[in-house]
Design a protein around this motif. Structure first.
Motif, PDB file in Angstrom:
ATOM      1  N   ILE A  87       0.846  -1.202   0.000  1.00  0.00           N
ATOM      2  CA  ILE A  87       0.000   0.000   0.000  1.00  0.00           C
ATOM      3  C   ILE A  87       0.877   1.246   0.000  1.00  0.00           C
ATOM      4  N   GLN A  88       1.950   1.224   0.796  1.00  0.00           N
ATOM      5  CA  GLN A  88       2.882   2.357   0.818  1.00  0.00           C
ATOM      6  C   GLN A  88       3.509   2.583  -0.557  1.00  0.00           C
ATOM      7  N   ILE A  89       3.903   1.486  -1.204  1.00  0.00           N
ATOM      8  CA  ILE A  89       4.514   1.589  -2.530  1.00  0.00           C
ATOM      9  C   ILE A  89       3.525   2.186  -3.524  1.00  0.00           C
ATOM     10  N   PHE A  90       2.308   1.662  -3.535  1.00  0.00           N
ATOM     11  CA  PHE A  90       1.287   2.157  -4.466  1.00  0.00           C
ATOM     12  C   PHE A  90       1.004   3.637  -4.209  1.00  0.00           C
ATOM     13  N   TRP A  91       0.916   4.007  -2.940  1.00  0.00           N
ATOM     14  CA  TRP A  91       0.606   5.396  -2.581  1.00  0.00           C
ATOM     15  C   TRP A  91       1.715   6.342  -3.056  1.00  0.00           C
ATOM     16  N   SER A  92       2.968   5.937  -2.845  1.00  0.00           N
ATOM     17  CA  SER A  92       4.094   6.792  -3.237  1.00  0.00           C
ATOM     18  C   SER A  92       4.271   6.832  -4.750  1.00  0.00           C
ATOM     19  N   TYR A  93       4.066   5.690  -5.408  1.00  0.00           N
ATOM     20  CA  TYR A  93       4.302   5.593  -6.851  1.00  0.00           C
ATOM     21  C   TYR A  93       3.154   6.182  -7.664  1.00  0.00           C
ATOM     22  N   ARG A  94       1.944   5.763  -7.349  1.00  0.00           N
ATOM     23  CA  ARG A  94       0.813   6.075  -8.241  1.00  0.00           C
ATOM     24  C   ARG A  94       0.008   7.286  -7.775  1.00  0.00           C
ATOM     25  N   VAL A  95      -0.209   7.425  -6.470  1.00  0.00           N
ATOM     26  CA  VAL A  95      -1.086   8.480  -5.963  1.00  0.00           C
ATOM     27  C   VAL A  95      -0.310   9.787  -5.760  1.00  0.00           C
ATOM     28  N   HIS A 151      10.382   0.124  -5.328  1.00  0.00           N
ATOM     29  CA  HIS A 151      10.274  -1.008  -4.395  1.00  0.00           C
ATOM     30  C   HIS A 151      11.454  -1.965  -4.356  1.00  0.00           C
ATOM     31  N   SER A 152      12.389  -1.894  -5.297  1.00  0.00           N
ATOM     32  CA  SER A 152      13.411  -2.937  -5.350  1.00  0.00           C
ATOM     33  C   SER A 152      14.806  -2.378  -5.588  1.00  0.00           C
ATOM     34  N   GLN A 153      15.782  -3.228  -5.320  1.00  0.00           N
ATOM     35  CA  GLN A 153      17.178  -2.935  -5.619  1.00  0.00           C
ATOM     36  C   GLN A 153      17.853  -4.198  -6.140  1.00  0.00           C
ATOM     37  N   TYR A 198      11.465  -3.210  -0.626  1.00  0.00           N
ATOM     38  CA  TYR A 198      10.570  -4.341  -0.401  1.00  0.00           C
ATOM     39  C   TYR A 198      11.243  -5.665  -0.784  1.00  0.00           C
ATOM     40  N   ARG A 199      12.047  -5.608  -1.824  1.00  0.00           N
ATOM     41  CA  ARG A 199      12.659  -6.834  -2.361  1.00  0.00           C
ATOM     42  C   ARG A 199      14.015  -6.483  -2.944  1.00  0.00           C
ATOM     43  N   ILE A 200      14.958  -7.425  -2.858  1.00  0.00           N
ATOM     44  CA  ILE A 200      16.256  -7.213  -3.492  1.00  0.00           C
ATOM     45  C   ILE A 200      16.647  -8.437  -4.318  1.00  0.00           C
ATOM     46  N   TRP A 201      17.430  -8.160  -5.348  1.00  0.00           N
ATOM     47  CA  TRP A 201      18.123  -9.199  -6.112  1.00  0.00           C
ATOM     48  C   TRP A 201      19.592  -9.111  -5.738  1.00  0.00           C
ATOM     49  N   VAL A 202      20.195 -10.229  -5.391  1.00  0.00           N
ATOM     50  CA  VAL A 202      21.622 -10.279  -5.085  1.00  0.00           C
ATOM     51  C   VAL A 202      22.278 -11.230  -6.081  1.00  0.00           C
ATOM     52  N   GLU A 203      23.341 -10.780  -6.697  1.00  0.00           N
ATOM     53  CA  GLU A 203      24.010 -11.543  -7.751  1.00  0.00           C
ATOM     54  C   GLU A 203      25.273 -12.219  -7.213  1.00  0.00           C
ATOM     55  N   PRO A 204      25.236 -13.511  -6.911  1.00  0.00           N
ATOM     56  CA  PRO A 204      26.454 -14.189  -6.459  1.00  0.00           C
ATOM     57  C   PRO A 204      27.555 -14.169  -7.518  1.00  0.00           C
ATOM     58  N   THR A 205      27.143 -14.294  -8.784  1.00  0.00           N
ATOM     59  CA  THR A 205      28.088 -14.239  -9.898  1.00  0.00           C
ATOM     60  C   THR A 205      27.341 -13.906 -11.177  1.00  0.00           C
ATOM     61  N   ASN A 206      28.043 -13.307 -12.118  1.00  0.00           N
ATOM     62  CA  ASN A 206      27.461 -13.107 -13.446  1.00  0.00           C
ATOM     63  C   ASN A 206      28.041 -14.085 -14.458  1.00  0.00           C
ATOM     64  N   LYS A 207      28.723 -15.090 -13.969  1.00  0.00           N
ATOM     65  CA  LYS A 207      29.266 -16.146 -14.827  1.00  0.00           C
ATOM     66  C   LYS A 207      28.179 -17.182 -15.096  1.00  0.00           C
TER      67      LYS A 207
END
Length: 335
Positions: free
Chosen positions: A26-34, A253-255, A45-54
């Motif tokens: 709800i916070q994300i929607f409020w900040s992004y859309r409203v 929301h993400s990194q 809210y969520r992250i992607w972590v890359e152990p390797t790009n190989k």
């Protein structure tokens, strides 16, 4: 088997996490859309972590094979622990993959275990080709919550023409092995998902082949038939439509943390053209609201993307949208 007390505790924790996630969405929607905020009052809210790009494959639709040797690396374990120690206080889950095959990292099961022991729900996406018996057992025992397989082909010819350097039967056996060991250990996790892109060139099959394939993998928790995306304009896609341009939700929301600690906003930025900070120097929270991130949000709100790569070529904010939110973004926040 869980006792009644354990069961009540599990569902209480699950209910609390779902309530927390609902509030954050709800916070994300409020900040992004409203309100269309450039600076937000919450954390990622969520992250992607890359152990390797190989990667060990050279799939026809993937840009990974174009990396020069000096561009490929493995995340230092201490850096990974720093990320977990920060993120455990505020993220909903962690995707521990990005541009490479995560199982190539020599300490990958330890990474999952460290994150899981810190209360993080850990998911990862794999081509499944390297899942030996030892690796399967280690991933399960580490506390992995979900494993998703890329498997493009219901027969040997299609699969091996798309997933170059992979073996159809061997990879299927690896997936079956993981399920078998999970059963032996009496574990409900990891959930097992398969993603298939039937629209790829060279993906050909007869109806009976698909039926037999799915029957063999009857134990999957979910099958996802995906449309290919264009990885920020790096590969061709028919989903691009300039008339439907809306602001992308990802900066709200993400990194994405690359193997060397650099931080970006989105997993579709395959060649890391947008770098918002470095987690070796600043915290994830600081980067999430720093000047570079705020400026990125402003660009998207104003749809000022014509000269801003790779957003200017990405198909995500140009696909069908619901209430002004791109449908791929809805998938990212719910899954």
């Amino acid at each position: 088997m869980l006792s009644e007390t354990d069961t009540n505790g599990y569902f209480s924790k699950r209910r609390f996490k779902l309530m927390w996630a609902g509030k954050r969405l709800i916070q994300i929607f409020w900040s992004y859309r409203v309100c269309q905020h450039q600076k937000v009052a919450y954390r990622p809210y969520r992250i992607w972590v890359e152990p390797t790009n190989k990667c060990n494959l050279a799939c026809v639709m993937c840009s990974n094979k174009t990396f020069a040797p000096e561009e490929i690396g493995f995340m230092d374990f201490d850096l990974f622990k720093k990320i977990v120690n920060e993120a455990r206080h505020f993220i909903y889950d962690m995707n521990i993959h990005h541009r490479g095959e995560s199982t190539l990292h020599p300490r990958f099961p330890e990474m999952i275990e460290y994150a899981a022991k810190n209360g993080i729900t850990v998911k990862f996406h794999t081509n499944g080709t390297l899942l030996t018996e030892d690796k399967c057992r280690a991933l399960i025992e580490a506390g992995l919550a979900l494993i998703s397989f890329s498997f493009d082909g219901y027969n040997k010819k299609s699969y091996e023409s798309i997933r170059v350097n992979a073996n159809f039967e061997k990879t299927l056996q690896n997936i079956e092995r993981l399920y078998s060991i999970k059963q032996q250990l009496g574990r409900k996790n990891p959930k097992m998902v398969m993603e298939v892109m039937e629209a790829l060139e060279g993906f050909e099959y007869q109806p009976e082949e698909k039926k037999a394939f799915l029957a063999r993998l009857h134990f999957l928790d979910r099958l996802i038939i995906k449309k290919p995306h264009n990885w920020g304009g790096n590969v061709s896609s028919d989903a691009f439509n300039d008339n439907d341009l809306v602001a992308c939700t990802m900066p709200w929301h993400s990194q994405v943390i690359l193997w060397d600690g650099r931080v970006g906003p989105c997993p579709h930025d395959f060649f890391a053209k947008i770098i918002l900070g470095d987690v070796r120097e600043k915290s994830l929270v600081e980067i999430f609201n720093n000047r570079a991130t705020r400026q990125l949000r402003e660009r998207h709100l104003k749809l000022a993307l014509r000269d801003y790569s790779p957003c200017n070529s990405c198909d995500t904010p140009r696909r069908r949208n619901v209430l002004g939110i791109p449908t791929p973004s809805l998938k990212y926040v719910k899954e």
